[in-house]
Design a protein around this motif. Sequence first.
Motif, short mmCIF file in Angstrom:
data_model
loop_
_atom_site.label_atom_id
_atom_site.label_comp_id
_atom_site.label_asym_id
_atom_site.label_seq_id
_atom_site.Cartn_x
_atom_site.Cartn_y
_atom_site.Cartn_z
N UNK A 193 0.84 -1.20 0.00
CA UNK A 193 0.00 0.00 0.00
C UNK A 193 0.87 1.24 0.00
N UNK A 194 0.41 2.27 -0.71
CA UNK A 194 1.13 3.54 -0.70
C UNK A 194 1.05 4.16 0.69
N UNK A 195 2.17 4.67 1.15
CA UNK A 195 2.13 5.53 2.32
C UNK A 195 1.67 6.92 1.87
N UNK A 196 1.52 7.83 2.83
CA UNK A 196 1.13 9.19 2.45
C UNK A 196 2.18 9.82 1.53
N UNK A 197 3.45 9.57 1.85
CA UNK A 197 4.52 10.10 1.01
C UNK A 197 4.50 9.44 -0.37
N UNK A 223 3.38 9.67 -6.20
CA UNK A 223 2.60 9.19 -7.35
C UNK A 223 1.85 10.34 -8.00
N UNK A 224 1.22 11.16 -7.19
CA UNK A 224 0.46 12.29 -7.73
C UNK A 224 1.38 13.28 -8.43
N UNK A 225 2.58 13.48 -7.89
CA UNK A 225 3.53 14.40 -8.51
C UNK A 225 4.02 13.86 -9.85
N UNK A 226 4.12 12.53 -9.98
CA UNK A 226 4.54 11.95 -11.25
C UNK A 226 3.46 12.12 -12.31
#
Length: 288
Positions: free
Chosen positions: A195-199, A204-207
Amino acid sequence: MEPWGLSGPAFLGVYAGSLVVALVLTALLRRRKPWRRVRAGQQPLSLWETAYLTGGPERVVDSAIASLIRQERLRARSYGLLQPIGDALPADPVERAVFEAVSAAQRLSLTKTRKEAGRRRAVRAVEASLARRGLLVRSRLDALFTASPVFAVAAVGVARLVNGIRLHRPVGLLVVFLLVTGAVLFFLLRRPSPRHTRAGLKARQAALRPGPTPVPLPALAGAVGPVVLGGLAAYPDTVIKTALFHLPPTGIGGSSSSGSSSCGSSSSSCSSSSGSSCGSGCGGGCGG
Protein backbone atom coordinates in the motif's frame (compact mmCIF):
# COMPACT_ATOMS: atom_id res chain seq x y z
CA MET A 1 -30.33 -18.58 32.60
CA GLU A 2 -28.63 -17.98 29.28
CA PRO A 3 -24.85 -17.46 29.35
CA TRP A 4 -23.87 -13.81 28.85
CA GLY A 5 -27.62 -13.01 28.92
CA LEU A 6 -27.98 -14.14 25.27
CA SER A 7 -29.50 -17.29 23.84
CA GLY A 8 -27.57 -19.21 21.22
CA PRO A 9 -29.54 -17.82 18.22
CA ALA A 10 -29.40 -14.29 19.63
CA PHE A 11 -25.63 -14.50 20.06
CA LEU A 12 -25.19 -15.80 16.51
CA GLY A 13 -27.18 -12.83 15.21
CA VAL A 14 -25.02 -10.41 17.18
CA TYR A 15 -21.88 -12.25 16.04
CA ALA A 16 -22.85 -12.09 12.35
CA GLY A 17 -23.64 -8.38 12.60
CA SER A 18 -20.36 -7.71 14.41
CA LEU A 19 -18.43 -9.60 11.73
CA VAL A 20 -19.97 -7.41 9.01
CA VAL A 21 -19.07 -4.27 10.95
CA ALA A 22 -15.52 -5.60 11.48
CA LEU A 23 -15.11 -6.19 7.74
CA VAL A 24 -16.24 -2.63 7.03
CA LEU A 25 -13.72 -1.30 9.57
CA THR A 26 -10.99 -3.44 8.02
CA ALA A 27 -11.80 -2.03 4.57
CA LEU A 28 -11.63 1.52 5.95
CA LEU A 29 -8.28 0.81 7.64
CA ARG A 30 -6.90 -0.52 4.36
CA ARG A 31 -8.03 2.61 2.53
CA ARG A 32 -6.16 4.88 4.88
CA LYS A 33 -2.63 5.85 3.87
CA PRO A 34 -0.13 4.95 6.61
CA TRP A 35 2.53 7.42 7.63
CA ARG A 36 6.19 6.46 7.29
CA ARG A 37 9.30 8.54 7.81
CA VAL A 38 10.94 9.52 4.51
CA ARG A 39 14.66 10.19 4.77
CA ALA A 40 15.69 13.55 3.32
CA GLY A 41 18.25 13.82 0.51
CA GLN A 42 17.29 10.60 -1.27
CA GLN A 43 18.42 9.84 -4.80
CA PRO A 44 15.77 10.35 -7.51
CA LEU A 45 13.43 7.46 -8.06
CA SER A 46 14.34 5.10 -10.89
CA LEU A 47 12.05 4.61 -13.86
CA TRP A 48 10.99 1.26 -12.42
CA GLU A 49 10.22 2.72 -8.99
CA THR A 50 8.15 5.48 -10.57
CA ALA A 51 6.34 2.89 -12.71
CA TYR A 52 5.56 0.82 -9.61
CA LEU A 53 4.12 3.82 -7.79
CA THR A 54 1.87 4.69 -10.72
CA GLY A 55 0.71 1.19 -11.68
CA GLY A 56 2.22 -1.57 -9.57
CA PRO A 57 4.33 -4.51 -10.83
CA GLU A 58 2.39 -4.73 -14.12
CA ARG A 59 3.41 -1.15 -14.95
CA VAL A 60 7.05 -2.03 -14.22
CA VAL A 61 6.88 -4.89 -16.72
CA ASP A 62 5.12 -2.69 -19.30
CA SER A 63 7.84 -0.06 -18.96
CA ALA A 64 10.59 -2.65 -19.39
CA ILE A 65 8.83 -4.03 -22.48
CA ALA A 66 8.69 -0.53 -23.96
CA SER A 67 12.39 -0.05 -23.26
CA LEU A 68 13.31 -3.41 -24.83
CA ILE A 69 11.22 -2.67 -27.94
CA ARG A 70 12.93 0.70 -28.26
CA GLN A 71 16.32 -1.02 -28.00
CA GLU A 72 15.19 -3.62 -30.58
CA ARG A 73 15.62 -6.41 -28.03
CA LEU A 74 11.95 -7.41 -28.27
CA ARG A 75 9.69 -7.52 -31.30
CA ALA A 76 5.97 -6.82 -30.97
CA ARG A 77 3.97 -9.25 -33.07
CA SER A 78 0.29 -8.93 -33.83
CA TYR A 79 -2.27 -10.39 -31.43
CA GLY A 80 -0.30 -9.20 -28.40
CA LEU A 81 2.69 -11.50 -28.89
CA LEU A 82 6.26 -10.63 -27.91
CA GLN A 83 9.35 -12.25 -29.45
CA PRO A 84 12.99 -11.88 -28.35
CA ILE A 85 15.61 -10.56 -30.73
CA GLY A 86 19.02 -12.14 -30.23
CA ASP A 87 20.32 -14.03 -27.20
CA ALA A 88 22.40 -11.43 -25.32
CA LEU A 89 20.85 -10.60 -21.94
CA PRO A 90 20.19 -6.95 -21.06
CA ALA A 91 22.36 -5.49 -18.30
CA ASP A 92 19.46 -3.96 -16.37
CA PRO A 93 17.98 -6.53 -13.92
CA VAL A 94 14.34 -5.63 -14.62
CA GLU A 95 14.81 -5.66 -18.39
CA ARG A 96 16.69 -8.94 -18.08
CA ALA A 97 13.81 -10.48 -16.10
CA VAL A 98 11.33 -9.52 -18.82
CA PHE A 99 13.65 -10.64 -21.63
CA GLU A 100 14.25 -14.01 -19.95
CA ALA A 101 10.52 -14.56 -19.46
CA VAL A 102 9.87 -14.00 -23.18
CA SER A 103 12.96 -15.93 -24.30
CA ALA A 104 11.97 -18.99 -22.26
CA ALA A 105 8.86 -19.36 -24.44
CA GLN A 106 10.38 -17.82 -27.62
CA ARG A 107 7.04 -16.13 -28.21
CA LEU A 108 4.89 -15.00 -25.29
CA SER A 109 1.66 -13.04 -25.03
CA LEU A 110 1.63 -9.67 -23.33
CA THR A 111 -0.67 -10.98 -20.58
CA LYS A 112 1.59 -13.93 -19.78
CA THR A 113 4.70 -11.75 -19.92
CA ARG A 114 3.22 -9.46 -17.29
CA LYS A 115 2.37 -12.45 -15.12
CA GLU A 116 5.66 -14.32 -15.52
CA ALA A 117 8.01 -11.35 -15.25
CA GLY A 118 6.01 -9.74 -12.44
CA ARG A 119 6.85 -12.68 -10.17
CA ARG A 120 10.61 -12.45 -10.74
CA ARG A 121 13.04 -11.24 -8.11
CA ALA A 122 14.11 -8.10 -9.96
CA VAL A 123 10.54 -6.79 -10.07
CA ARG A 124 9.92 -7.68 -6.42
CA ALA A 125 13.15 -5.83 -5.57
CA VAL A 126 11.58 -2.62 -6.90
CA GLU A 127 8.77 -3.03 -4.39
CA ALA A 128 11.28 -3.66 -1.59
CA SER A 129 13.23 -0.53 -2.54
CA LEU A 130 10.10 1.62 -2.33
CA ALA A 131 9.31 0.13 1.07
CA ARG A 132 12.81 1.05 2.31
CA ARG A 133 12.30 4.60 1.04
CA GLY A 134 9.10 4.90 3.07
CA LEU A 135 6.82 5.08 0.02
CA LEU A 136 5.20 1.65 0.33
CA VAL A 137 4.07 -0.55 3.21
CA ARG A 138 4.07 -4.28 2.61
CA SER A 139 4.63 -5.86 6.04
CA ARG A 140 2.47 -8.55 7.61
CA LEU A 141 2.29 -6.40 10.73
CA ASP A 142 0.34 -3.85 8.71
CA ALA A 143 -1.96 -6.61 7.45
CA LEU A 144 -2.51 -7.83 11.01
CA PHE A 145 -3.31 -4.30 12.15
CA THR A 146 -5.90 -3.71 9.45
CA ALA A 147 -7.52 -7.08 10.22
CA SER A 148 -7.62 -6.45 13.99
CA PRO A 149 -11.41 -5.81 14.08
CA VAL A 150 -12.02 -9.27 12.62
CA PHE A 151 -9.59 -10.79 15.15
CA ALA A 152 -11.54 -9.11 17.96
CA VAL A 153 -14.82 -10.60 16.77
CA ALA A 154 -13.20 -14.02 16.39
CA ALA A 155 -11.81 -13.81 19.94
CA VAL A 156 -15.30 -13.17 21.33
CA GLY A 157 -16.61 -16.12 19.34
CA VAL A 158 -13.91 -18.43 20.65
CA ALA A 159 -14.64 -17.32 24.22
CA ARG A 160 -18.33 -18.08 23.69
CA LEU A 161 -17.43 -21.48 22.24
CA VAL A 162 -15.30 -22.40 25.26
CA ASN A 163 -18.05 -21.26 27.60
CA GLY A 164 -20.68 -23.23 25.67
CA ILE A 165 -18.61 -26.41 25.74
CA ARG A 166 -18.04 -26.00 29.47
CA LEU A 167 -21.80 -25.62 30.05
CA HIS A 168 -22.60 -28.51 27.66
CA ARG A 169 -24.58 -26.27 25.30
CA PRO A 170 -24.99 -26.98 21.55
CA VAL A 171 -22.22 -25.16 19.69
CA GLY A 172 -22.43 -26.63 16.17
CA LEU A 173 -23.60 -23.43 14.45
CA LEU A 174 -21.08 -21.34 16.34
CA VAL A 175 -18.31 -23.62 15.10
CA VAL A 176 -19.52 -23.02 11.53
CA PHE A 177 -19.49 -19.25 12.11
CA LEU A 178 -15.95 -19.46 13.50
CA LEU A 179 -14.80 -21.50 10.50
CA VAL A 180 -16.18 -18.80 8.20
CA THR A 181 -14.37 -16.16 10.25
CA GLY A 182 -11.16 -18.17 9.98
CA ALA A 183 -11.54 -18.36 6.19
CA VAL A 184 -12.02 -14.58 6.07
CA LEU A 185 -8.87 -14.03 8.12
CA PHE A 186 -6.92 -16.43 5.90
CA PHE A 187 -8.00 -14.44 2.86
CA LEU A 188 -7.07 -11.12 4.50
CA LEU A 189 -3.63 -12.32 5.60
CA ARG A 190 -2.72 -14.71 2.79
CA ARG A 191 -0.73 -12.21 0.76
CA PRO A 192 -0.57 -8.65 2.09
CA SER A 193 -0.89 -6.20 -0.78
CA PRO A 194 1.61 -3.33 -0.80
CA ARG A 195 0.00 0.00 0.00
CA HIS A 196 1.13 3.54 -0.70
CA THR A 197 2.13 5.53 2.32
CA ARG A 198 1.13 9.19 2.45
CA ALA A 199 4.52 10.10 1.01
CA GLY A 200 4.17 7.43 -1.68
CA LEU A 201 0.78 8.79 -2.69
CA LYS A 202 2.24 12.32 -2.95
CA ALA A 203 5.09 11.02 -5.13
CA ARG A 204 2.60 9.19 -7.35
CA GLN A 205 0.46 12.29 -7.73
CA ALA A 206 3.53 14.40 -8.51
CA ALA A 207 4.54 11.95 -11.25
CA LEU A 208 1.10 12.11 -12.85
CA ARG A 209 0.58 15.85 -12.30
CA PRO A 210 3.47 18.20 -11.43
CA GLY A 211 3.38 19.13 -7.77
CA PRO A 212 5.28 18.84 -4.49
CA THR A 213 6.96 15.48 -3.95
CA PRO A 214 8.82 14.00 -0.95
CA VAL A 215 11.46 12.39 -3.22
CA PRO A 216 12.96 13.54 -6.53
CA LEU A 217 11.42 12.04 -9.67
CA PRO A 218 13.33 10.95 -12.79
CA ALA A 219 12.98 12.62 -16.17
CA LEU A 220 10.27 10.81 -18.11
CA ALA A 221 11.00 11.18 -21.80
CA GLY A 222 11.20 9.15 -24.98
CA ALA A 223 9.04 6.11 -25.68
CA VAL A 224 9.31 4.77 -22.13
CA GLY A 225 8.14 7.90 -20.28
CA PRO A 226 4.49 7.77 -21.38
CA VAL A 227 4.38 4.04 -20.58
CA VAL A 228 5.64 4.65 -17.04
CA LEU A 229 2.67 6.95 -16.46
CA GLY A 230 -0.02 5.26 -18.53
CA GLY A 231 1.02 1.71 -19.38
CA LEU A 232 1.61 0.22 -22.82
CA ALA A 233 -1.67 1.73 -24.00
CA ALA A 234 0.24 5.06 -23.95
CA TYR A 235 3.12 3.78 -26.15
CA PRO A 236 3.75 6.55 -28.71
CA ASP A 237 4.18 4.28 -31.76
CA THR A 238 0.72 3.48 -33.10
CA VAL A 239 1.82 0.46 -35.15
CA ILE A 240 3.42 -1.26 -32.19
CA LYS A 241 0.55 -0.35 -29.86
CA THR A 242 -1.96 -1.76 -32.34
CA ALA A 243 0.02 -4.98 -32.63
CA LEU A 244 0.15 -5.43 -28.86
CA PHE A 245 -3.55 -4.84 -28.25
CA HIS A 246 -5.08 -6.27 -31.44
CA LEU A 247 -6.85 -9.48 -30.37
CA PRO A 248 -6.95 -12.47 -32.74
CA PRO A 249 -10.20 -13.32 -34.53
CA THR A 250 -12.25 -16.25 -33.18
CA GLY A 251 -10.43 -19.50 -33.79
CA ILE A 252 -6.95 -18.01 -34.04
CA GLY A 253 -4.77 -18.75 -31.05
CA GLY A 254 -1.69 -16.70 -31.83
CA SER A 255 0.48 -19.58 -33.03
CA SER A 256 3.80 -19.14 -34.80
CA SER A 257 2.23 -19.17 -38.25
CA SER A 258 -0.49 -16.68 -37.38
CA GLY A 259 2.07 -14.39 -35.78
CA SER A 260 4.24 -14.42 -38.89
CA SER A 261 1.41 -13.81 -41.31
CA SER A 262 -0.02 -11.00 -39.22
CA CYS A 263 3.34 -9.39 -39.00
CA GLY A 264 3.66 -9.63 -42.74
CA SER A 265 0.43 -7.75 -43.22
CA SER A 266 1.55 -5.20 -40.67
CA SER A 267 4.82 -4.77 -42.54
CA SER A 268 3.00 -4.18 -45.82
CA SER A 269 0.88 -1.53 -44.18
CA CYS A 270 4.06 -0.03 -42.82
CA SER A 271 5.56 0.32 -46.26
CA SER A 272 2.73 2.58 -47.29
CA SER A 273 3.06 4.78 -44.22
CA SER A 274 5.53 7.56 -43.56
CA GLY A 275 9.19 6.77 -43.22
CA SER A 276 9.47 7.69 -39.55
CA SER A 277 6.50 5.56 -38.60
CA CYS A 278 7.85 2.65 -40.60
CA GLY A 279 11.28 2.83 -39.04
CA SER A 280 10.08 2.72 -35.47
CA GLY A 281 7.03 0.53 -36.05
CA CYS A 282 8.29 -2.20 -38.39
CA GLY A 283 12.02 -2.18 -37.80
CA GLY A 284 11.95 -2.14 -34.00
CA GLY A 285 8.45 -3.42 -33.45
CA CYS A 286 7.25 -6.19 -35.75
CA GLY A 287 9.62 -6.44 -38.69
CA GLY A 288 11.65 -9.49 -39.41
